[in-house]
Structure formats: C-alpha cells, structure tokens
Design a protein around this motif. Structure first.
Motif, PDB file in Angstrom:
ATOM      1  N   VAL A  64       0.808  -1.221   0.000  1.00 11.08           N
ATOM      2  CA  VAL A  64       0.000   0.000   0.000  1.00 11.08           C
ATOM      3  C   VAL A  64       0.839   1.267   0.000  1.00 11.08           C
ATOM      4  CG1 VAL A  64      -1.876  -1.180   1.193  1.00 11.08           C
ATOM      5  CG2 VAL A  64      -0.186   0.088   2.524  1.00 11.08           C
ATOM      6  N   ALA A  65       2.145   1.169   0.346  1.00  8.66           N
ATOM      7  CA  ALA A  65       2.959   2.374   0.494  1.00  8.66           C
ATOM      8  C   ALA A  65       4.338   2.177  -0.100  1.00  8.66           C
ATOM      9  CB  ALA A  65       3.074   2.753   1.979  1.00  8.66           C
ATOM     10  N   ASP A  66       5.012   3.307  -0.398  1.00  3.78           N
ATOM     11  CA  ASP A  66       6.400   3.231  -0.826  1.00  3.78           C
ATOM     12  C   ASP A  66       7.297   3.206   0.402  1.00  3.78           C
ATOM     13  OD1 ASP A  66       6.527   5.826   0.145  1.00  3.78           O
ATOM     14  OD2 ASP A  66       6.511   6.769  -1.825  1.00  3.78           O
ATOM     15  N   ALA A  67       8.606   3.277   0.186  1.00  4.33           N
ATOM     16  CA  ALA A  67       9.549   3.148   1.306  1.00  4.33           C
ATOM     17  C   ALA A  67       9.402   4.270   2.323  1.00  4.33           C
ATOM     18  CB  ALA A  67      10.983   3.111   0.765  1.00  4.33           C
ATOM     19  N   ASN A  68       8.848   5.413   1.913  1.00  2.22           N
ATOM     20  CA  ASN A  68       8.660   6.549   2.808  1.00  2.22           C
ATOM     21  C   ASN A  68       7.281   6.562   3.457  1.00  2.22           C
ATOM     22  OD1 ASN A  68      11.248   7.733   2.254  1.00  2.22           O
ATOM     23  ND2 ASN A  68      10.436   8.378   0.270  1.00  2.22           N
ATOM     24  N   GLY A  69       6.487   5.527   3.205  1.00  5.08           N
ATOM     25  CA  GLY A  69       5.171   5.442   3.810  1.00  5.08           C
ATOM     26  C   GLY A  69       4.074   6.146   3.050  1.00  5.08           C
ATOM     27  N   ILE A  70       4.400   6.792   1.918  1.00  2.00           N
ATOM     28  CA  ILE A  70       3.401   7.521   1.151  1.00  2.00           C
ATOM     29  C   ILE A  70       2.520   6.519   0.402  1.00  2.00           C
ATOM     30  CG2 ILE A  70       3.009   9.375  -0.493  1.00  2.00           C
ATOM     31  CD1 ILE A  70       4.620  10.095   2.041  1.00  2.00           C
ATOM     32  N   THR A  71       1.217   6.699   0.478  1.00  2.59           N
ATOM     33  CA  THR A  71       0.271   5.763  -0.138  1.00  2.59           C
ATOM     34  C   THR A  71       0.460   5.734  -1.653  1.00  2.59           C
ATOM     35  OG1 THR A  71      -1.333   6.165   1.610  1.00  2.59           O
ATOM     36  CG2 THR A  71      -2.165   5.199  -0.438  1.00  2.59           C
ATOM     37  N   ARG A  72       0.619   4.536  -2.193  1.00  2.00           N
ATOM     38  CA  ARG A  72       0.714   4.387  -3.640  1.00  2.00           C
ATOM     39  C   ARG A  72      -0.405   3.509  -4.201  1.00  2.00           C
ATOM     40  NH1 ARG A  72       6.257   0.797  -4.116  1.00  2.00           N
ATOM     41  NH2 ARG A  72       5.628  -1.003  -2.862  1.00  2.00           N
ATOM     42  N   ALA A  73      -1.176   2.881  -3.343  1.00  2.00           N
ATOM     43  CA  ALA A  73      -2.296   2.053  -3.795  1.00  2.00           C
ATOM     44  C   ALA A  73      -3.526   2.394  -2.963  1.00  2.00           C
ATOM     45  CB  ALA A  73      -1.957   0.570  -3.678  1.00  2.00           C
ATOM     46  N   PRO A  74      -4.104   3.596  -3.176  1.00  2.00           N
ATOM     47  CA  PRO A  74      -5.292   3.970  -2.391  1.00  2.00           C
ATOM     48  C   PRO A  74      -6.462   3.048  -2.697  1.00  2.00           C
ATOM     49  CG  PRO A  74      -4.917   5.522  -4.187  1.00  2.00           C
ATOM     50  CD  PRO A  74      -3.719   4.633  -4.153  1.00  2.00           C
ATOM     51  N   GLY A  75      -7.232   2.737  -1.669  1.00  2.00           N
ATOM     52  CA  GLY A  75      -8.387   1.864  -1.829  1.00  2.00           C
ATOM     53  C   GLY A  75      -8.080   0.395  -1.698  1.00  2.00           C
ATOM     54  N   LEU A  76      -6.787   0.037  -1.516  1.00  2.00           N
ATOM     55  CA  LEU A  76      -6.442  -1.381  -1.393  1.00  2.00           C
ATOM     56  C   LEU A  76      -6.881  -1.949  -0.050  1.00  2.00           C
ATOM     57  CD1 LEU A  76      -5.013  -3.828  -2.672  1.00  2.00           C
ATOM     58  CD2 LEU A  76      -2.892  -3.040  -1.623  1.00  2.00           C
ATOM     59  N   LEU A  77      -6.774  -1.135   0.998  1.00  2.00           N
ATOM     60  CA  LEU A  77      -7.141  -1.594   2.337  1.00  2.00           C
ATOM     61  C   LEU A  77      -8.620  -1.356   2.615  1.00  2.00           C
ATOM     62  CD1 LEU A  77      -4.184  -0.327   4.555  1.00  2.00           C
ATOM     63  CD2 LEU A  77      -4.546  -2.609   3.630  1.00  2.00           C
ATOM     64  N   GLN A  78      -9.168  -2.201   3.464  1.00  2.00           N
ATOM     65  CA  GLN A  78     -10.498  -1.963   4.012  1.00  2.00           C
ATOM     66  C   GLN A  78     -10.319  -1.167   5.301  1.00  2.00           C
ATOM     67  OE1 GLN A  78     -12.056  -6.298   3.654  1.00  2.00           O
ATOM     68  NE2 GLN A  78     -13.859  -5.008   3.470  1.00  2.00           N
ATOM     69  N   GLY A  79     -10.812   0.065   5.310  1.00  2.00           N
ATOM     70  CA  GLY A  79     -10.635   0.907   6.477  1.00  2.00           C
ATOM     71  C   GLY A  79      -9.279   1.571   6.492  1.00  2.00           C
ATOM     72  N   ASP A  80      -8.961   2.235   7.610  1.00  2.00           N
ATOM     73  CA  ASP A  80      -7.685   2.940   7.723  1.00  2.00           C
ATOM     74  C   ASP A  80      -6.780   2.362   8.806  1.00  2.00           C
ATOM     75  OD1 ASP A  80      -9.025   3.766   9.981  1.00  2.00           O
ATOM     76  OD2 ASP A  80      -9.266   5.834   9.352  1.00  2.00           O
TER      77      ASP A  80
END
Length: 400
Positions: A76-92
């Motif tokens: 869901v994220a790159d090495a810096n934690g920035i979201t690169r696959a929004p909507g992949l997770l259910q919830g936050d």
C-alpha cells in the motif's frame, strides 16, 4: 589576646559571602527551562496527529513484526510510507494479534484488548499456517483431502467440547501454506464483550471406508524463532472514526509576508527541519518587490519528519521518517499559471495590489493536493499495527 593580621579580613569576608550565596542557591527552586514545555507541547500535538494515546515502552524486546504486516505495508505504500495504492485496504487501520497459546495445536487465543472502542469493525481474518503432513498411515495413502473445521470456544480452554462451528473447508493433505478464515461476526462479538473471547478450536479429519482419522494435519505454533514467521494471526481491518483536523506542524502557520529564519527545535531532539517565523512584518512595498522574484513565489519546500530524532524509532517499524513538505511564498498579482491560483485568489491579489481595500491581505500559499501516510508500528502491547493517515503529505501548492 592576639589580634588578627589585617590581610585576613578580606579573605574572611569572601568566605562568608560564598557561604551565604551557596545557602541562598540551595533554598531557591530550580526554574523550569521554557524550552522543555514547548518541546513537550509539540510532541503532545504530534501524538494527537498520529492518534497515539499510549506510547510503547522505551525498551522493546527484540521482536520481528509478522511478515504479513510487512508485506501489506509494502503493497500500500512506498519506502517513505506515502500511499501508492489507495483503496487497497479496508478501512484505515489494520491490527494483527499473535497467538498466545504455544502448546495445544488445536487451541488458538488472541488478546484483542488493544482495539479501541471507537473503531468500527469491517473484517476479521483468522490466518493459520497448515504444515505438510510428515507421518502417513496406511489408509492416508489413498486420501488426498481432509476436512478442516474452525470453531469458536464457548467456554474456557479446559472444555473444548462446548464450541460453535464458524467455518469448514476441504484441504489437501500433502501441501502446506497459509489458510485464511473469515471470522468477522465472532470477533465483533468479542469486541462488544471481551469476556466471551475464549479463542478458536481447529480440527482436521478425513473419513474413509475404514473409519474416521483425526489430526491428519497440524497447524504451526510458535516454538522459538524458527517458526515465529508461521505463527497464527488474527488480523482486524477497522475504521478509526476519528477526524484528524490537527496540523502536522505543532506551531501556528504564518502568512507569506512574515520574515522566516531557519531553525530547529533544540534541547536534544530536533523534531523536523523546517522554517520558523520571527514575526517581523516587512512593509507592503518590500513584500511586493520580493514577490516578483521567482524564488519568492508560492512553491513547495521540504519538511522532513525524523522519527529517530523525536525518539519514536524504537517502536515505529516503517518508515524511518518521511517528507511532509510545506508551502511557502507570496501570491501577489500577477499570478502565473504555475501557482494553481483560484479565480477568487486572482481577484483578491488584484484588490490587494491596487490597494482597493486596506483590510484585504494577499491570498495564501497553501497545499492544494495532499496524500496520505502509512505507519507500521508496535502498539503498547507489542501488537503490529498498520495505520493510514489522511492529508499528511503536500504534493503541490497553490494560491487560495
């Protein structure tokens, strides 16, 4: 009676003055360093932004996070934690709980008390690793599948006969790997009433013309570091249901016409590398002249948050830090196309430049696009948590 020599009197007075000053110094309380209170307030605001109520202990045991959680973070994220696959997770929020029963291969128990009452349960998965069968009976050579059943224990582990069937499926006898069972309804009940949580009971059988054979396969239990990566997990996908309206920077934002000096939060813990305001307002003419420089126009600048510098690196697994960025610069007329100015900001800049109203200020240079940040960390009970924070990274700036 002998008289004291004249040179002795100044020396006696110096000793007496020193003793008096020492007693006064001991009597006065030590005044608190104002920097300590500022630093404590800043770190408290930062904890509010990251929605962290209890910090894990300073000294954590040498513990690896479940590989499933690391793989999920990398998806869901790159090495810096920035979201690169929004909507992949259910919830936050994704919480993982490891099995607490290390002896009985049928019984699995998970302490889910770390889940907050405000969280909304979306999905719960019971993840267990099925081991390849090593000992085969004469009958099992002709069998290729077994029936696996997952039960909710209705009473303590000492009474496994009182249980409720949750899920069942056929599995191959001769393969190994992770099996995932949906246990959302059962875990939702446990969240509402923690005393009803007695864990899961799992069985594996197959039936042939010669009768029923039990325990034809086993499921991994954590018996040291060799099988720790195969330890059973209970994974919860939830919504935090908390509005995060705090600014990441725990200081008030300043207008573009303020003079900025580069500085850091001192006293041993530099929270982030950024600019802080000195509150010296320049004349409007000087601000207009500076705004014509391309460097002074509204643009994005780096704002790195270092988790090691603020003492959070011991319990944050990924990332080590991240660049939040911030917006700085003036928005005076004419506003070029690169400033992403709104029509309202364009009109406001004209009114400000022509001095049509003394109460109107320049438009503000602010983020006009933000991305979310993901943190993988240990909570105060050493469970692994993956949490998504919205609007944490400024990806572009504009005049508004």
């Amino acid at each position: 009676m002998a008289t004291r020599p004249p040179w002795l009197w100044p020396w006696l007075w110096l000793c007496l003055a020193g003793l008096l000053s020492l007693r006064v110094a001991r009597a006065l309380p030590l005044l608190p360093d104002p920097r300590d209170s500022v630093l404590a307030a800043a770190l408290q605001r930062l904890r509010e932004v990251f929605d962290i109520e209890e910090l894990p202990p300073d000294v954590l045991p040498r513990k690896k996070p479940p590989q499933f959680m690391v793989d999920l973070f990398n998806k869901v994220a790159d090495a810096n934690g920035i979201t690169r696959a929004p909507g992949l997770l259910q919830g936050d929020v994704v919480r993982s709980f490891e099995d607490r029963v290390h002896v009985d291969h049928h019984h699995f128990y998970f302490d889910i008390s770390a889940m907050e009452k405000s969280e909304q349960m979306l999905k719960a998965e019971f993840r267990v690793f099925k081991l390849k069968r090593t000992h085969r009976s004469r009958r099992s050579y002709t069998q290729h599948f077994c029936k696996v059943e997952v039960y909710e224990l209705l009473e303590s582990e000492n009474k496994p006969q009182k249980k409720h069937l949750i899920a069942s499926r056929l599995l191959s006898l001769h393969t190994e790997g992770w099996e995932v069972f949906n246990v959302t309804q059962t875990v939702s009940k446990w969240v509402e009433n923690s005393s009803s949580n007695h864990g899961f009971w799992i069985t594996a059988t197959h039936v042939s013309k010669n009768g029923m054979e039990h325990d034809v396969v086993t499921f991994a239990k954590s018996h040291g570091t060799l099988q720790e990566s195969r330890n059973a997990l209970l994974v919860l996908f939830t919504n935090s249901n908390k509005r995060r309206s705090h600014s990441l920077v725990p200081f008030a934002a300043k207008s573009e016409t303020d003079e900025y000096d580069a500085s850091r939060v001192s006293h041993g813990t530099a929270v982030m590398e950024s600019s802080s305001a000195s509150m010296s307002r320049r004349p409007r003419a000087a601000a207009a002249a500076a705004a014509r420089s391309p460097l002074a126009a509204c643009h994005r600048r780096e704002l790195y948050v270092d988790f090691h510098a603020i003492g959070w690196s011991k319990w944050i697994i990924h990332p080590n830090g991240y660049n939040a960025y911030y917006c700085r610069g003036s928005c005076i007329f004419p506003l070029g196309g690169s400033l992403n100015a709104t029509n309202h900001a364009t009109v406001q800049s004209i009114v400000y430049t022509l001095k049509l109203s003394q109460d109107v200020s320049m438009p503000c240079c602010v983020p006009d696009e933000l991305k979310s940040l993901n943190l993988l960390y240990f909570d105060d009970k050493l469970n692994s948590v993956l949490k998504n924070y919205k609007d944490m990274v400024a990806t572009s700036c504009g005049c508004h």
